[in-house]
Design an enzyme around this catalytic site. Structure first.
Site, mmCIF file in Angstrom:
data_model
loop_
_atom_site.group_PDB
_atom_site.id
_atom_site.type_symbol
_atom_site.label_atom_id
_atom_site.label_comp_id
_atom_site.label_asym_id
_atom_site.label_seq_id
_atom_site.Cartn_x
_atom_site.Cartn_y
_atom_site.Cartn_z
ATOM 1 C CE LYS A 41 -4.337 -1.438 2.031
ATOM 2 N NZ LYS A 41 -5.298 -1.224 3.102
ATOM 3 N NE ARG A 90 -14.363 6.902 10.564
ATOM 4 C CZ ARG A 90 -13.428 6.705 9.657
ATOM 5 N NH1 ARG A 90 -12.494 7.595 9.479
ATOM 6 N NH2 ARG A 90 -13.423 5.614 8.917
ATOM 7 C CB SER A 127 -5.485 9.315 7.922
ATOM 8 O OG SER A 127 -5.332 9.029 9.285
#
Ligand code: PNS
Length: 164
Positions: A41, A90, A127
């Protein structure tokens, strides 16, 4: 000893991550913040840089330490005597994927996942969004610690210089 892991990419650590880590540190005797090092990644920050920022962010917590892992999270947990994974939730949109991962992880090892609801002021925080907003000059100073903001600003400037 009740030991938990807070896993993530932390590219970079945000105030939302710090909120979850702080609250996990009150629930468990020891919290290991584990930085996932998936070499395939592409990240803005190297694993060492992400670990360094987390170390600074968590310096005030005696029962929090930073580590990294490459491979399965459940293997990391087995190697470190960890039986709980702490994840921040979240919104409902997080739930499907997190539930799937929690069930997969508990099928692989004797590990429970504990979901901690994100504080409302951080419910939109990720992020990836911080990086995107900062890339286009938006103000993210209330979303990350000052030393992260500085490294983010420097890294994005380096990237702009490399592009010309
Ligand atoms: O911050 P992120 O990107 O949401 O973190 C994701 C992370 C690193 C926690 C997750 O991808 C992970 O646990 N990776 C390790 C590989 C693994 O165990 N995969 C199976 C998950 S069920």
């Amino acid at each position: 000893m009740r030991r938990a892991v807070c896993p993530g990419s932390f590219d970079p650590v945000t105030n939302g991550h710090i909120d979850i880590i702080t609250r996990a540190s009150t629930l468990f005797d020891e919290v290991v913040v584990a930085v996932g090092v998936n070499k395939s990644k592409k990240r803005l920050f190297t694993a060492d840089e992400r670990i360094s920022m987390l170390t600074e962010a968590c310096a005030d917590y005696d029962n929090v330490r930073i580590d990294s892992f490459d491979g399965l999270l459940t293997d990391f947990c087995k190697d470190h005597g960890i039986h709980a994974i702490v994840k921040g939730l979240r919104a409902v949109s997080d739930f499907d994927y997190e539930l799937q991962m929690a069930q997969m992880n508990s099928s692989l090892a004797d590990i429970e996942t504990v979901f901690v609801p994100t504080s409302p002021e951080y419910s939109f925080l990720a992020s990836s969004l911080v990086k995107e907003v900062a890339t286009f000059g938006g103000d993210v100073s209330s979303l990350v610690p000052p030393f992260v903001l500085q490294r983010l600003t420097e890294r994005l400037a380096e990237q702009r210089d490399d592009a010309v």
